[in-house]
Design a protein around this motif. Structure first.
Motif, PDB file in Angstrom:
ATOM      1  N   VAL A 124      97.288 -13.400 -14.224  1.00  0.00           N
ATOM      2  CA  VAL A 124      96.429 -13.590 -13.302  1.00  0.00           C
ATOM      3  C   VAL A 124      95.360 -13.461 -14.346  1.00  0.00           C
ATOM      4  O   VAL A 124      94.221 -14.290 -13.531  1.00  0.00           O
ATOM      5  N   CYS A 125      94.768 -12.738 -14.850  1.00  0.00           N
ATOM      6  CA  CYS A 125      93.269 -12.333 -14.927  1.00  0.00           C
ATOM      7  C   CYS A 125      93.263 -13.577 -15.772  1.00  0.00           C
ATOM      8  O   CYS A 125      91.753 -13.916 -16.653  1.00  0.00           O
ATOM      9  N   ARG A 126      94.349 -13.951 -17.144  1.00  0.00           N
ATOM     10  CA  ARG A 126      94.289 -14.714 -18.225  1.00  0.00           C
ATOM     11  C   ARG A 126      93.777 -15.914 -17.425  1.00  0.00           C
ATOM     12  O   ARG A 126      93.006 -16.938 -17.476  1.00  0.00           O
ATOM     13  N   ARG A 127      94.157 -16.698 -16.398  1.00  0.00           N
ATOM     14  CA  ARG A 127      93.889 -18.144 -15.484  1.00  0.00           C
ATOM     15  C   ARG A 127      92.740 -17.763 -14.786  1.00  0.00           C
ATOM     16  O   ARG A 127      91.580 -18.774 -14.668  1.00  0.00           O
ATOM     17  N   ALA A 128      92.229 -17.232 -14.207  1.00  0.00           N
ATOM     18  CA  ALA A 128      91.053 -16.322 -13.756  1.00  0.00           C
ATOM     19  C   ALA A 128      90.308 -16.772 -14.965  1.00  0.00           C
ATOM     20  O   ALA A 128      88.990 -17.321 -14.782  1.00  0.00           O
ATOM     21  N   GLU A 129      90.429 -15.933 -16.009  1.00  0.00           N
ATOM     22  CA  GLU A 129      89.016 -16.455 -16.827  1.00  0.00           C
ATOM     23  C   GLU A 129      89.362 -17.766 -17.158  1.00  0.00           C
ATOM     24  O   GLU A 129      87.983 -17.998 -17.273  1.00  0.00           O
ATOM     25  N   ARG A 130      90.422 -18.917 -17.321  1.00  0.00           N
ATOM     26  CA  ARG A 130      90.308 -19.891 -17.655  1.00  0.00           C
ATOM     27  C   ARG A 130      89.519 -20.720 -16.653  1.00  0.00           C
ATOM     28  O   ARG A 130      88.714 -21.548 -16.780  1.00  0.00           O
ATOM     29  N   CYS A 131      89.575 -19.682 -15.332  1.00  0.00           N
ATOM     30  CA  CYS A 131      88.269 -20.868 -14.156  1.00  0.00           C
ATOM     31  C   CYS A 131      87.125 -20.717 -14.496  1.00  0.00           C
ATOM     32  O   CYS A 131      86.520 -21.312 -14.482  1.00  0.00           O
ATOM     33  N   LYS A 147      83.009 -12.108 -20.570  1.00  0.00           N
ATOM     34  CA  LYS A 147      83.703 -11.117 -20.932  1.00  0.00           C
ATOM     35  C   LYS A 147      84.297 -10.166 -20.244  1.00  0.00           C
ATOM     36  O   LYS A 147      85.661  -9.563 -21.056  1.00  0.00           O
ATOM     37  N   TYR A 148      84.294 -10.069 -18.911  1.00  0.00           N
ATOM     38  CA  TYR A 148      84.726  -8.756 -18.196  1.00  0.00           C
ATOM     39  C   TYR A 148      86.182  -9.287 -18.253  1.00  0.00           C
ATOM     40  O   TYR A 148      86.819  -8.674 -18.625  1.00  0.00           O
ATOM     41  N   LEU A 149      86.381 -10.667 -17.336  1.00  0.00           N
ATOM     42  CA  LEU A 149      87.541 -10.998 -17.137  1.00  0.00           C
ATOM     43  C   LEU A 149      88.385 -11.126 -18.610  1.00  0.00           C
ATOM     44  O   LEU A 149      89.901 -10.985 -19.100  1.00  0.00           O
ATOM     45  N   ASN A 150      88.125 -11.311 -20.284  1.00  0.00           N
ATOM     46  CA  ASN A 150      88.736 -11.273 -21.117  1.00  0.00           C
ATOM     47  C   ASN A 150      89.215 -10.060 -21.149  1.00  0.00           C
ATOM     48  O   ASN A 150      90.036  -9.301 -21.779  1.00  0.00           O
ATOM     49  N   ARG A 151      88.089  -8.614 -21.334  1.00  0.00           N
ATOM     50  CA  ARG A 151      88.354  -7.258 -21.931  1.00  0.00           C
ATOM     51  C   ARG A 151      89.625  -6.943 -20.743  1.00  0.00           C
ATOM     52  O   ARG A 151      90.359  -5.835 -20.932  1.00  0.00           O
ATOM     53  N   LEU A 152      89.456  -7.563 -18.955  1.00  0.00           N
ATOM     54  CA  LEU A 152      90.318  -6.809 -18.390  1.00  0.00           C
ATOM     55  C   LEU A 152      91.724  -7.491 -18.273  1.00  0.00           C
ATOM     56  O   LEU A 152      92.735  -7.098 -18.795  1.00  0.00           O
ATOM     57  N   SER A 153      92.127  -8.433 -19.160  1.00  0.00           N
ATOM     58  CA  SER A 153      93.442  -8.884 -19.955  1.00  0.00           C
ATOM     59  C   SER A 153      94.041  -8.121 -20.401  1.00  0.00           C
ATOM     60  O   SER A 153      94.949  -7.996 -20.189  1.00  0.00           O
ATOM     61  N   ASP A 154      92.847  -7.570 -22.074  1.00  0.00           N
ATOM     62  CA  ASP A 154      93.825  -6.881 -23.110  1.00  0.00           C
ATOM     63  C   ASP A 154      93.335  -5.777 -21.748  1.00  0.00           C
ATOM     64  O   ASP A 154      95.252  -4.356 -22.612  1.00  0.00           O
ATOM     65  N   TYR A 155      92.855  -4.783 -20.929  1.00  0.00           N
ATOM     66  CA  TYR A 155      93.316  -3.222 -20.251  1.00  0.00           C
ATOM     67  C   TYR A 155      94.384  -3.791 -19.528  1.00  0.00           C
ATOM     68  O   TYR A 155      94.995  -2.747 -20.010  1.00  0.00           O
ATOM     69  N   LEU A 156      94.314  -4.556 -18.926  1.00  0.00           N
ATOM     70  CA  LEU A 156      95.480  -4.423 -18.375  1.00  0.00           C
ATOM     71  C   LEU A 156      96.840  -4.660 -19.191  1.00  0.00           C
ATOM     72  O   LEU A 156      98.206  -3.984 -18.986  1.00  0.00           O
TER      73      LEU A 156
END
Length: 179
Positions: A124-131, A147-156
């Motif tokens: 879901v995070c990766r989709r949010a990042e694409r938006c 940047k936050y969403l990009n790093r958040l997907s890695d964190y998750l």
């Protein structure tokens, strides 16, 4: 009538990319909430981090709901998004990564309920990042949000692996089917 307002008071169609991004980040917060509940049941100490991430996603939403093209200085100041949360995520990623075995194969979303819910949150995070990326590219949102969403997907992802390890659950790996 199919319109909604941004924080700046601007009326835009509900299908506007800003509202798509807001909806995706709201879904992300909900997915993380579910992962947090499963993780809490297992006593994971990282649940407080997930709550902090949900709070940061509210700030992400504030920034997205304030398109820079129509924002006054007071709006921008109130909804700015700094690099500090990005750096914090990177510290968390490093901390959990150091405790994990090396990644040797593609991992399928698995590893128990906590882990699987964290993998779902990552998707879901990766989709949010694409938006969000097109909004940043158009100059409507702060680059630190993307940047936050990009790093958040890695964190998750790292956290999903960590949860599986702590719970003693097996991560299923991708096996190429025979031709």
């Amino acid at each position: 009538k199919g319109f909604s307002s941004t924080f700046t008071g601007e009326r835009r169609p509900k299908g506007d990319p800003i509202f798509e991004a807001l909806g995706a980040t709201d879904e992300l917060s909900s997915a993380i909430g579910l992962a947090g509940e499963f993780s809490s049941e297992k006593g994971h100490a990282f649940v407080d981090q997930l709550h902090k991430v949900q709070c940061m996603l509210q700030d992400v939403g504030s920034n997205l709901a304030t398109p820079l093209s129509s924002a006054r200085e007071a709006h921008r100041k109130r909804t700015s998004f700094s690099e500090k949360p990005v750096l914090e995520l990177e510290q968390w990623i490093d901390s959990y990564s150091e405790q994990l075995p090396p990644l040797r194969a593609f991992i399928l979303p698995s590893g128990g309920r906590s882990s699987a819910a964290l993998h779902f949150s990552r998707a879901v995070c990766r989709r949010a990042e694409r938006c969000v990326v097109p909004l940043v590219q158009a100059g409507e949102a702060d680059p630190n949000v993307a940047k936050y969403l990009n790093r958040l997907s890695d964190y998750l992802f790292v956290l999903a692996r960590y949860a599986a390890m702590k719970e003693g659950k097996e991560e299923k790996i991708y096996i190429k089917p025979e031709p």
